[in-house]
Write a protein that holds these residues in place. Structure first.
Motif, PDB file in Angstrom:
ATOM      1  N   VAL A 163       0.855  -1.199   0.000  1.00  0.00           N
ATOM      2  CA  VAL A 163       0.000   0.000   0.000  1.00  0.00           C
ATOM      3  C   VAL A 163       0.889   1.245   0.000  1.00  0.00           C
ATOM      4  O   VAL A 163       0.698   2.172  -0.787  1.00  0.00           O
ATOM      5  N   GLU A 164       1.881   1.238   0.861  1.00  0.00           N
ATOM      6  CA  GLU A 164       2.796   2.384   0.971  1.00  0.00           C
ATOM      7  C   GLU A 164       3.520   2.649  -0.360  1.00  0.00           C
ATOM      8  O   GLU A 164       3.538   3.776  -0.863  1.00  0.00           O
ATOM      9  N   ARG A 165       4.064   1.584  -0.940  1.00  0.00           N
ATOM     10  CA  ARG A 165       4.819   1.714  -2.190  1.00  0.00           C
ATOM     11  C   ARG A 165       3.918   2.223  -3.315  1.00  0.00           C
ATOM     12  O   ARG A 165       4.285   3.128  -4.061  1.00  0.00           O
ATOM     13  N   LEU A 166       2.722   1.649  -3.400  1.00  0.00           N
ATOM     14  CA  LEU A 166       1.776   1.995  -4.469  1.00  0.00           C
ATOM     15  C   LEU A 166       1.335   3.455  -4.380  1.00  0.00           C
ATOM     16  O   LEU A 166       1.357   4.193  -5.365  1.00  0.00           O
ATOM     17  N   TYR A 167       0.932   3.885  -3.186  1.00  0.00           N
ATOM     18  CA  TYR A 167       0.430   5.257  -3.040  1.00  0.00           C
ATOM     19  C   TYR A 167       1.555   6.276  -3.228  1.00  0.00           C
ATOM     20  O   TYR A 167       1.349   7.313  -3.842  1.00  0.00           O
ATOM     21  N   LYS A 168       2.727   5.956  -2.718  1.00  0.00           N
ATOM     22  CA  LYS A 168       3.851   6.892  -2.885  1.00  0.00           C
ATOM     23  C   LYS A 168       4.181   7.059  -4.367  1.00  0.00           C
ATOM     24  O   LYS A 168       4.466   8.166  -4.832  1.00  0.00           O
ATOM     25  N   ALA A 169       4.134   5.946  -5.108  1.00  0.00           N
ATOM     26  CA  ALA A 169       4.444   5.999  -6.543  1.00  0.00           C
ATOM     27  C   ALA A 169       3.416   6.850  -7.287  1.00  0.00           C
ATOM     28  O   ALA A 169       3.764   7.610  -8.192  1.00  0.00           O
ATOM     29  N   THR A 170       2.133   6.756  -6.877  1.00  0.00           N
ATOM     30  CA  THR A 170       1.112   7.540  -7.590  1.00  0.00           C
ATOM     31  C   THR A 170       1.171   9.013  -7.194  1.00  0.00           C
ATOM     32  O   THR A 170       0.853   9.878  -7.995  1.00  0.00           O
ATOM     33  N   VAL A 171       1.602   9.284  -5.965  1.00  0.00           N
ATOM     34  CA  VAL A 171       1.792  10.690  -5.570  1.00  0.00           C
ATOM     35  C   VAL A 171       2.909  11.291  -6.425  1.00  0.00           C
ATOM     36  O   VAL A 171       2.778  12.392  -6.967  1.00  0.00           O
ATOM     37  N   ASP A 172       3.990  10.535  -6.604  1.00  0.00           N
ATOM     38  CA  ASP A 172       5.097  11.009  -7.449  1.00  0.00           C
ATOM     39  C   ASP A 172       4.627  11.216  -8.890  1.00  0.00           C
ATOM     40  O   ASP A 172       5.142  12.077  -9.605  1.00  0.00           O
ATOM     41  N   ALA A 173       3.636  10.428  -9.316  1.00  0.00           N
ATOM     42  CA  ALA A 173       3.131  10.538 -10.696  1.00  0.00           C
ATOM     43  C   ALA A 173       2.105  11.666 -10.844  1.00  0.00           C
ATOM     44  O   ALA A 173       1.629  11.933 -11.942  1.00  0.00           O
ATOM     45  N   GLY A 174       1.722  12.301  -9.706  1.00  0.00           N
ATOM     46  CA  GLY A 174       0.820  13.448  -9.806  1.00  0.00           C
ATOM     47  C   GLY A 174      -0.534  13.305  -9.133  1.00  0.00           C
ATOM     48  O   GLY A 174      -1.407  14.157  -9.328  1.00  0.00           O
ATOM     49  N   ALA A 175      -0.736  12.252  -8.347  1.00  0.00           N
ATOM     50  CA  ALA A 175      -2.030  12.100  -7.665  1.00  0.00           C
ATOM     51  C   ALA A 175      -2.215  13.221  -6.641  1.00  0.00           C
ATOM     52  O   ALA A 175      -1.305  13.536  -5.878  1.00  0.00           O
ATOM     53  N   ASP A 176      -3.405  13.844  -6.643  1.00  0.00           N
ATOM     54  CA  ASP A 176      -3.690  14.965  -5.736  1.00  0.00           C
ATOM     55  C   ASP A 176      -4.355  14.507  -4.451  1.00  0.00           C
ATOM     56  O   ASP A 176      -4.236  15.142  -3.419  1.00  0.00           O
ATOM     57  N   ARG A 177      -5.126  13.440  -4.536  1.00  0.00           N
ATOM     58  CA  ARG A 177      -5.911  12.988  -3.378  1.00  0.00           C
ATOM     59  C   ARG A 177      -5.838  11.471  -3.305  1.00  0.00           C
ATOM     60  O   ARG A 177      -5.913  10.798  -4.340  1.00  0.00           O
ATOM     61  N   LEU A 178      -5.693  10.933  -2.101  1.00  0.00           N
ATOM     62  CA  LEU A 178      -5.555   9.489  -1.932  1.00  0.00           C
ATOM     63  C   LEU A 178      -6.772   8.925  -1.213  1.00  0.00           C
ATOM     64  O   LEU A 178      -7.184   9.453  -0.180  1.00  0.00           O
ATOM     65  N   VAL A 179      -7.313   7.853  -1.772  1.00  0.00           N
ATOM     66  CA  VAL A 179      -8.539   7.273  -1.213  1.00  0.00           C
ATOM     67  C   VAL A 179      -8.262   5.878  -0.651  1.00  0.00           C
ATOM     68  O   VAL A 179      -7.748   5.003  -1.356  1.00  0.00           O
ATOM     69  N   VAL A 180      -8.588   5.698   0.616  1.00  0.00           N
ATOM     70  CA  VAL A 180      -8.467   4.408   1.295  1.00  0.00           C
ATOM     71  C   VAL A 180      -9.856   3.781   1.359  1.00  0.00           C
ATOM     72  O   VAL A 180     -10.804   4.431   1.794  1.00  0.00           O
ATOM     73  N   SER A 181      -9.981   2.538   0.908  1.00  0.00           N
ATOM     74  CA  SER A 181     -11.306   1.919   0.870  1.00  0.00           C
ATOM     75  C   SER A 181     -11.435   0.715   1.790  1.00  0.00           C
ATOM     76  O   SER A 181     -10.556  -0.149   1.832  1.00  0.00           O
TER      77      SER A 181
END
Ligand code: MN
Length: 436
Positions: free
Chosen positions: A170-188
């Motif tokens: 989870v940590e690796r995936l979200y960090k990678a998408t933040v680096d790619a430009g994700a503005d908001r992170l959703v936990v489900s």
């Protein structure tokens, strides 16, 4: 005679005692999922015009983000998203897509300013549903987020089943998408298995590892905890909760919008910015257009939520509404109702008579009361069983009926054997535990 110990305040407010443990965000971004997850409820379908009506009220009432749908689902859905995106609502219009190029392009072409890009994170989803490795999911996520970000969209990155996924991944995936430009992170909590305490632990761990600035939770109500879990998330600083009007959504539904808003307003004194006096109107509009009747005992918007019949209760409420009501019905655009029936007491009856300026003697009141009781007890249930039966007939498989479906298949020239084949899908052991 004077009261030896007059009360200092009418009710104690122990919520004040826990105020320092709450880390509510300064501004709550209400992210509505009624037109997407709500519409995924079996049997629910909104036309473009219906989505426009609901979105109009949602926007006026103060919702910040409206998920209009998933454009690749159908041409009709794409049209709905386009129409909402160009309607000029104050709320931002979001559309969703998988980590698939076609999905992302469809959202870009729809005119929506916001995108939610979703993919599963737990091993059970990767192995059985997506049939992808963690690395493949990560690559697809990064590519999709990058494309949407470069197209100028506000990007929310969503994983399904986050709370049953390995935290390191989870940590690796979200960090990678933040680096790619994700503005908001959703936990489900896709299958609704969190409790407030466990969710708090998970969100703290997520925050410690990923350091999100703008984050959401998407909770399901399978075990009846969606609102409680979402409230916990807000207490942990989550700022953009997902909600559905009337708690609509897949299976047992999502976090109920009206409940979450009123929990914050009533219990914590938060000014949510939502025009709460229109909550009942919104609820009724969605009930009507979704075709999903509200349970009478649904919190806040159920028909019984401000109704009193029992003598002791009616008496108390007539003297002071704080006795048996946590908030005034007018706050959400409703009225209190006193029901005359088997459990009615003297006070409610006397009050009812006052409506026309009637003053009755004690004996007259007693006689009337007896009459009301025997009348309601002897009345039977009328057509109630028909109503319940119709409701069941409609909701047990509200889609294409089985016979209809196989007739369709035959009509399209496919041969259909008469005996059903054995199902081969692996199932979880008959355990009381959720997917362990
Ligand atoms: Mn969902």
């Amino acid at each position: 005679m004077t009261d030896p110990s007059p009360p200092s305040s009418l009710v104690e407010n122990y919520h004040d005692r826990t105020a320092s443990e709450r880390h509510l965000p300064e501004k709550i971004v209400f992210w509505d999922e009624t037109l997407r997850d709500g519409e995924q409820m079996p049997g629910v379908h909104f036309s473009t015009e219906e989505k426009m009506r609901i979105a109009g009220v949602l926007s006026e009432i103060g919702v910040s983000v409206i998920n209009a749908g998933i454009p690749v689902v159908s041409p009709e859905e794409a049209k709905s998203v386009r129409t909402l995106a160009h309607a000029g609502f104050k709320a931002k219009i979001l559309a969703a897509g998988r980590t698939v190029p076609g999905d992302v392009e469809a959202v870009i072409n729809s005119g929506a300013t916001h995108i939610a890009i979703f993919v599963a994170a737990s091993n059970v989803h990767l192995q059985y549903k997506l049939r992808m490795t963690q690395e493949e999911v990560l690559q697809a996520s990064v590519a999709s987020v990058k494309r949407a970000h470069e197209a100028g969209l506000h990007v929310a990155f969503v994983t399904e089943d986050t709370v049953r996924a390995p935290l390191d991944y989870v940590e690796r995936l979200y960090k990678a998408t933040v680096d790619a430009g994700a503005d908001r992170l959703v936990v489900s909590d896709t299958v609704g298995i969190m409790t407030p305490l466990t969710f708090r632990w998970f969100l703290r761990e997520f925050h410690r590892r990923v350091r999100p600035k703008d984050w959401s939770v998407h909770c399901h109500n399978d075990l009846g905890l969606a609102v409680a879990n979402t409230l916990t998330a807000l207490e942990e600083g989550v700022n953009a909760p997902h909600t559905c009007v009337n708690g609509l959504g897949e299976r047992a539904g999502n976090t109920s919008f009206e409940e979450l808003v009123m929990d914050l307003e009533t219990l914590y004194g938060v000014r949510t910015g939502i025009r709460t006096e229109r909550l009942f109107e919104l609820s009724q509009l969605v009930e009507e257009l979704a075709g999903v009747p509200l349970p009478p005992n649904k919190a806040l918007v159920g028909y019984n939520s401000f109704a009193h019949e029992a003598g002791i209760h009616s008496h108390g409420v007539l003297r002071h509404t704080l006795t048996y009501e946590p908030l005034q019905p007018e706050v959400i655009g409703r009225k209190r109702l006193f029901v005359l029936g088997k459990h009615t007491g003297k006070a409610a009856l006397i009050d009812k008579l006052k409506e026309r300026g009637v003053v009755a003697t004690d004996e007259q009141v007693k006689a009337l009361l007896d009459r009301i009781k025997s009348e309601t007890e002897g009345r039977g249930k009328g057509d109630l069983h028909v109503l319940v039966q119709n409701h069941r007939d409609h909701f047990v498989n509200p889609g294409i009926k089985d016979e209809e479906f196989w007739a369709m298949v035959r009509a399209s020239g496919i041969e259909v054997p008469h005996e059903p084949a054995a199902s081969k899908a692996p199932v979880a052991a008959a355990s009381r535990e959720a997917g362990h």
